[in-house]
Scaffold this motif. Structure first.
Motif, PDB file in Angstrom:
ATOM      1  N   PHE A   1       0.842  -1.201   0.000  1.00 41.13           N
ATOM      2  CA  PHE A   1       0.000   0.000   0.000  1.00 41.13           C
ATOM      3  C   PHE A   1       0.870   1.241   0.000  1.00 41.13           C
ATOM      4  CE2 PHE A   1       0.692  -0.677   4.506  1.00 41.13           C
ATOM      5  CZ  PHE A   1       0.695   0.590   5.084  1.00 41.13           C
ATOM      6  N   THR A   2       0.333   2.300  -0.590  1.00 40.04           N
ATOM      7  CA  THR A   2       1.095   3.532  -0.793  1.00 40.04           C
ATOM      8  C   THR A   2       0.188   4.738  -0.594  1.00 40.04           C
ATOM      9  OG1 THR A   2       2.415   2.423  -2.508  1.00 40.04           O
ATOM     10  CG2 THR A   2       2.548   4.824  -2.408  1.00 40.04           C
ATOM     11  N   SER A   3       0.703   5.759   0.046  1.00 36.17           N
ATOM     12  CA  SER A   3       0.033   7.051   0.049  1.00 36.17           C
ATOM     13  C   SER A   3       0.446   7.793  -1.214  1.00 36.17           C
ATOM     14  CB  SER A   3       0.403   7.875   1.284  1.00 36.17           C
ATOM     15  OG  SER A   3      -0.137   9.174   1.175  1.00 36.17           O
ATOM     16  N   LEU A   4      -0.438   7.848  -2.186  1.00 35.86           N
ATOM     17  CA  LEU A   4      -0.152   8.564  -3.430  1.00 35.86           C
ATOM     18  C   LEU A   4      -0.168  10.070  -3.227  1.00 35.86           C
ATOM     19  CD1 LEU A   4      -2.344   6.431  -5.879  1.00 35.86           C
ATOM     20  CD2 LEU A   4       0.095   6.179  -5.377  1.00 35.86           C
ATOM     21  N   THR A   5      -0.657  10.504  -2.069  1.00 33.39           N
ATOM     22  CA  THR A   5      -0.617  11.924  -1.702  1.00 33.39           C
ATOM     23  C   THR A   5       0.807  12.448  -1.732  1.00 33.39           C
ATOM     24  OG1 THR A   5      -2.467  11.509  -0.208  1.00 33.39           O
ATOM     25  CG2 THR A   5      -1.238  13.557   0.130  1.00 33.39           C
ATOM     26  N   LYS A   6       1.771  11.591  -1.411  1.00 36.55           N
ATOM     27  CA  LYS A   6       3.145  12.021  -1.177  1.00 36.55           C
ATOM     28  C   LYS A   6       3.914  12.142  -2.493  1.00 36.55           C
ATOM     29  CE  LYS A   6       2.113  11.748   3.259  1.00 36.55           C
ATOM     30  NZ  LYS A   6       0.899  10.913   3.320  1.00 36.55           N
ATOM     31  N   SER A   7       4.955  11.363  -2.696  1.00 35.55           N
ATOM     32  CA  SER A   7       5.848  11.576  -3.839  1.00 35.55           C
ATOM     33  C   SER A   7       5.174  11.343  -5.183  1.00 35.55           C
ATOM     34  CB  SER A   7       7.078  10.670  -3.716  1.00 35.55           C
ATOM     35  OG  SER A   7       7.821  10.984  -2.564  1.00 35.55           O
ATOM     36  N   PHE A   8       4.197  10.446  -5.243  1.00 36.23           N
ATOM     37  CA  PHE A   8       3.566  10.153  -6.533  1.00 36.23           C
ATOM     38  C   PHE A   8       2.859  11.382  -7.077  1.00 36.23           C
ATOM     39  CE2 PHE A   8       0.094   8.537  -9.218  1.00 36.23           C
ATOM     40  CZ  PHE A   8       0.815   7.743 -10.096  1.00 36.23           C
ATOM     41  N   ALA A   9       2.077  12.052  -6.225  1.00 36.30           N
ATOM     42  CA  ALA A   9       1.386  13.276  -6.663  1.00 36.30           C
ATOM     43  C   ALA A   9       2.314  14.477  -6.600  1.00 36.30           C
ATOM     44  CB  ALA A   9       0.145  13.523  -5.816  1.00 36.30           C
ATOM     45  N   GLY A  10       3.031  14.620  -5.500  1.00 34.11           N
ATOM     46  CA  GLY A  10       4.121  15.570  -5.417  1.00 34.11           C
ATOM     47  C   GLY A  10       3.775  17.026  -5.223  1.00 34.11           C
TER      48      GLY A  10
ATOM     49  N   ARG B   1      14.866  13.380  -9.046  1.00 34.27           N
ATOM     50  CA  ARG B   1      15.422  14.676  -8.655  1.00 34.27           C
ATOM     51  C   ARG B   1      15.272  14.899  -7.152  1.00 34.27           C
ATOM     52  NH1 ARG B   1      12.656  19.241 -11.864  1.00 34.27           N
ATOM     53  NH2 ARG B   1      14.161  20.497 -10.673  1.00 34.27           N
ATOM     54  N   LEU B   2      14.092  14.560  -6.614  1.00 37.48           N
ATOM     55  CA  LEU B   2      13.908  14.659  -5.165  1.00 37.48           C
ATOM     56  C   LEU B   2      14.916  13.777  -4.437  1.00 37.48           C
ATOM     57  CD1 LEU B   2       9.993  14.422  -4.915  1.00 37.48           C
ATOM     58  CD2 LEU B   2      11.371  16.490  -4.652  1.00 37.48           C
ATOM     59  N   ASP B   3      15.081  12.544  -4.915  1.00 33.62           N
ATOM     60  CA  ASP B   3      16.003  11.604  -4.272  1.00 33.62           C
ATOM     61  C   ASP B   3      17.436  12.132  -4.281  1.00 33.62           C
ATOM     62  OD1 ASP B   3      13.764  10.027  -4.119  1.00 33.62           O
ATOM     63  OD2 ASP B   3      14.415   8.565  -5.621  1.00 33.62           O
TER      64      ASP B   3
ATOM     65  N   ASP C   1      17.013   6.794  -3.147  1.00 30.30           N
ATOM     66  CA  ASP C   1      16.737   6.374  -1.779  1.00 30.30           C
ATOM     67  C   ASP C   1      15.526   7.060  -1.168  1.00 30.30           C
ATOM     68  OD1 ASP C   1      19.194   4.742  -1.465  1.00 30.30           O
ATOM     69  OD2 ASP C   1      20.213   6.660  -1.703  1.00 30.30           O
ATOM     70  N   GLY C   2      14.751   7.793  -1.964  1.00 31.36           N
ATOM     71  CA  GLY C   2      13.618   8.525  -1.400  1.00 31.36           C
ATOM     72  C   GLY C   2      13.990   9.950  -1.039  1.00 31.36           C
ATOM     73  N   CYS C   3      12.978  10.722  -0.703  1.00 27.85           N
ATOM     74  CA  CYS C   3      13.170  12.161  -0.497  1.00 27.85           C
ATOM     75  C   CYS C   3      13.228  12.555   0.976  1.00 27.85           C
ATOM     76  CB  CYS C   3      12.034  12.934  -1.168  1.00 27.85           C
ATOM     77  SG  CYS C   3      10.411  12.637  -0.412  1.00 27.85           S
ATOM     78  N   LEU C   4      13.326  11.580   1.885  1.00 28.06           N
ATOM     79  CA  LEU C   4      13.194  11.866   3.312  1.00 28.06           C
ATOM     80  C   LEU C   4      14.489  11.594   4.060  1.00 28.06           C
ATOM     81  CD1 LEU C   4      10.603  12.827   4.802  1.00 28.06           C
ATOM     82  CD2 LEU C   4      10.331  10.488   5.628  1.00 28.06           C
ATOM     83  N   LEU C   5      14.799  12.482   5.007  1.00 23.30           N
ATOM     84  CA  LEU C   5      15.883  12.255   5.955  1.00 23.30           C
ATOM     85  C   LEU C   5      15.461  12.804   7.310  1.00 23.30           C
ATOM     86  CD1 LEU C   5      17.581  15.116   6.713  1.00 23.30           C
ATOM     87  CD2 LEU C   5      18.354  14.818   4.361  1.00 23.30           C
ATOM     88  N   SER C   6      16.114  12.328   8.349  1.00 20.72           N
ATOM     89  CA  SER C   6      15.920  12.860   9.700  1.00 20.72           C
ATOM     90  C   SER C   6      17.285  13.152  10.287  1.00 20.72           C
ATOM     91  CB  SER C   6      15.183  11.847  10.591  1.00 20.72           C
ATOM     92  OG  SER C   6      13.934  11.490  10.052  1.00 20.72           O
ATOM     93  N   PHE C   7      17.335  14.117  11.214  1.00 22.45           N
ATOM     94  CA  PHE C   7      18.621  14.373  11.855  1.00 22.45           C
ATOM     95  C   PHE C   7      18.437  14.874  13.278  1.00 22.45           C
ATOM     96  CE2 PHE C   7      17.613  18.470   9.969  1.00 22.45           C
ATOM     97  CZ  PHE C   7      18.174  19.429  10.806  1.00 22.45           C
ATOM     98  N   GLU C   8      19.479  14.617  14.072  1.00 22.42           N
ATOM     99  CA  GLU C   8      19.564  15.096  15.447  1.00 22.42           C
ATOM    100  C   GLU C   8      20.719  16.079  15.555  1.00 22.42           C
ATOM    101  OE1 GLU C   8      19.300  12.352  18.905  1.00 22.42           O
ATOM    102  OE2 GLU C   8      19.409  10.828  17.330  1.00 22.42           O
TER     103      GLU C   8
ATOM    104  N   GLY D   1      12.859  18.906  -1.298  1.00 20.50           N
ATOM    105  CA  GLY D   1      12.145  19.258  -2.511  1.00 20.50           C
ATOM    106  C   GLY D   1      13.050  19.534  -3.690  1.00 20.50           C
ATOM    107  N   LEU D   2      12.578  20.379  -4.583  1.00 19.05           N
ATOM    108  CA  LEU D   2      13.267  20.660  -5.840  1.00 19.05           C
ATOM    109  C   LEU D   2      14.016  21.983  -5.834  1.00 19.05           C
ATOM    110  CD1 LEU D   2      10.519  19.484  -8.376  1.00 19.05           C
ATOM    111  CD2 LEU D   2      12.512  18.204  -7.547  1.00 19.05           C
TER     112      LEU D   2
END
Length: 491
Positions: free
Chosen positions: A299-308, A360-362, A400-407, A467-468
């Motif tokens: 399952f996928t949230s198409l709200t996210k990267s697919f729709a963009g 490009r996001l990746d 690798d996707g468009c998301l990262l987290s950091f501390e 983002g871009l």
């Protein structure tokens, strides 16, 4: 008036509180530009809540839905508009199970089915609404209210067909194996209902720290779910044999730690026990990952990267052609609501450039992750590039996707300062063409911060959807914000 260009003019200052992200009537996010705004939002402070011009759709009623609900003579407390009559009926049955003595009724308002509840049942209706993603969309409400014109039905069906074709090409699966639904969580709901036909009445097992509603939906709406944080195969075997779950659920990768299990090994373990495997590839995306050879349902949230664009809610459920239960699942999957015509048209339009935009996001995300790792104020960067299990699932040449987290070092001291100073949009959601940052744990786990900390997700974690923006320009904004961190270690 033209829409605000969030790449060049992000919503990052206090005066932007509540601004829709993007600047669009159907925006799915809103600006929470200061750390104090996030806390005020979580504390339901009236001044903050009244400033919100919209809200993330599953976390509250969009203004159009509020207007529609206000027209219903509820004779009670709550009015919850749903995407279909079947979805509203499912919500009613859920509330009856949770609060048998409650007074409930279904009302059709402008062709939208609404569940009306009393005080006792309202909390359960709200939970069902949030966790399942089966609420009516803002476009459905706008059309019902006469604010927007309804498209011709054939336009909606043509858009759904083009989206299914697009997804089939990305995932290498037949079009008839794809269901389009109102949200990613609605796709999970359809999948969980389907596996109940295989293994009725059983709880599910979640592997790895989960996105909040991926865990909450089976816990609250179905037959429970157990979380196993360990990725050790011995621990997984022991838990499988003890719990005998209806299904195992994994995220590829997890949100916000951006790690995943050894999907091949887990698939062998669960399938040997006759247990289906459900995967969420929203963050990794089907463009990057090959999950269907191992997962029975994706399952996928198409709200996210697919729709963009951040202006349409949608989800999809895919049935793997490799699954031992393919034919059974094809018969069993019957979503409570399909993606509406208007939302399908918006989704099709937005996703036309998905194959060019996602790489490009990746690439921009990877570049930012590598630069953050070298900054003295940064303690730790979480990115899928460092997860060997994620890398093993990647298609040739994929990202690798468009998301990262950091501390940050001295995180509690510095996270607020850096967040407030960072000149990119600030709010929930991900995958948009403009960058988004949020103090993820505060938004997703505000009432369970100690539990999240015990799971390795600190309260001061910052999550970034890249983002871009031009990469050097974006990095300069981060450098400027990171300069506000104090007590940086000597290098």
């Amino acid at each position: 008036m033209s829409e605000r260009n969030l790449l060049q003019e992000p919503c990052w200052q206090g005066s932007d509180l509540g601004h829709p992200l993007p600047d669009h009537p159907h925006a799915v996010s809103m600006a929470l530009p200061r750390w104090s705004d996030v806390i005020a939002y979580e504390e339901h402070e009236p001044a903050c809540r009244s400033a919100l011009q919209t809200i993330y759709p599953r976390f509250g009623l969009h203004p159009f839905l509020q207007e529609l609900a206000s027209q219903v003579n509820s004779e009670g407390i709550g009015v919850w508009p749903f995407a279909s009559r079947a979805a509203a009926q499912a919500a009613l049955l859920h509330c009856q199970r949770k609060s048998p003595q409650s007074t409930l009724r279904l009302v059709d308002q402008q062709k939208i089915s609404c569940l009306c509840t009393d005080a006792a049942a309202n909390i359960h209706a709200k939970a069902f609404w949030q966790h399942t993603g089966l609420g009516a969309s803002s476009r459905q409400a706008a059309i019902a209210l006469g604010h927007e014109l309804a498209p011709a039905p054939n336009q909606g069906e043509q858009a759904r067909q083009r989206v299914r074709q697009r997804l089939a090409a990305i995932h290498h699966c037949p079009e008839e194996h794809i269901s389009l639904v109102p949200a990613g969580m609605a796709a999970l709901h359809a999948g969980l209902e389907a596996v109940q036909t295989l293994r009725p009445g059983r709880p599910t097992l979640q592997l790895g720290f989960p996105y909040v509603d991926v865990l909450k939906q089976p816990q609250v709406v179905f037959h429970g779910s157990e979380l196993l944080r360990s990725t050790d195969l011995g621990d997984i075997v022991a838990t499988l044999d003890r719990l005998d779950p209806a299904a195992v659920i994994v995220e590829l990768p997890s949100n916000p730690l951006l790690r995943c299990v050894d999907l091949r090994a887990v698939a062998e373990l669960v399938h040997a026990r006759g247990i289906p495997l459900i995967a969420d590839d929203t963050i990794g995306t089907g463009i990057n990952l090959e999950a269907l050879p191992y997962a029975d349902l994706v399952f996928t949230s198409l709200t996210k990267s697919f729709a963009g664009r951040g202006d349409v809610m949608a989800g999809c459920l895919l049935i793997s052609p490799y699954s031992q239960w393919t034919s059974t699942l094809l018969e069993a999957v019957a979503p409570r609501a399909s993606l509406s015509d208007a939302d399908a048209i918006a989704l099709e339009r937005n996703s036309r450039d998905v194959n060019e935009r996602v790489p490009r996001l990746d690439a921009n995300c990877l570049a930012l992750a590598q630069k953050l790792e070298t900054h003295p104020a940064v303690k730790r960067v979480l990115h899928p590039k460092d997860c060997k299990n994620f890398q093993a699932l990647k298609k040739r040449g994929a990202g690798d996707g468009c998301l990262l987290s950091f501390e940050l070092h001295a995180g509690e001291l510095n996270a607020e300062r850096v967040f407030d100073a960072l000149q990119i949009c600030k709010g929930p959601s991900l995958g948009t063409s403009f960058s988004l940052v949020c103090p993820y744990t505060q938004l997703a786990h505000y009432d369970e911060l100690d539990w999240a900390e015990a799971c390795g997700v600190p309260a001061h974690l910052l999550r970034v959807s890249v983002g871009l923006e031009e990469p050097n320009e974006l990095w300069s904004r981060f450098q400027e914000a990171l300069a506000h961190a104090t007590d940086q270690p000597k290098v």
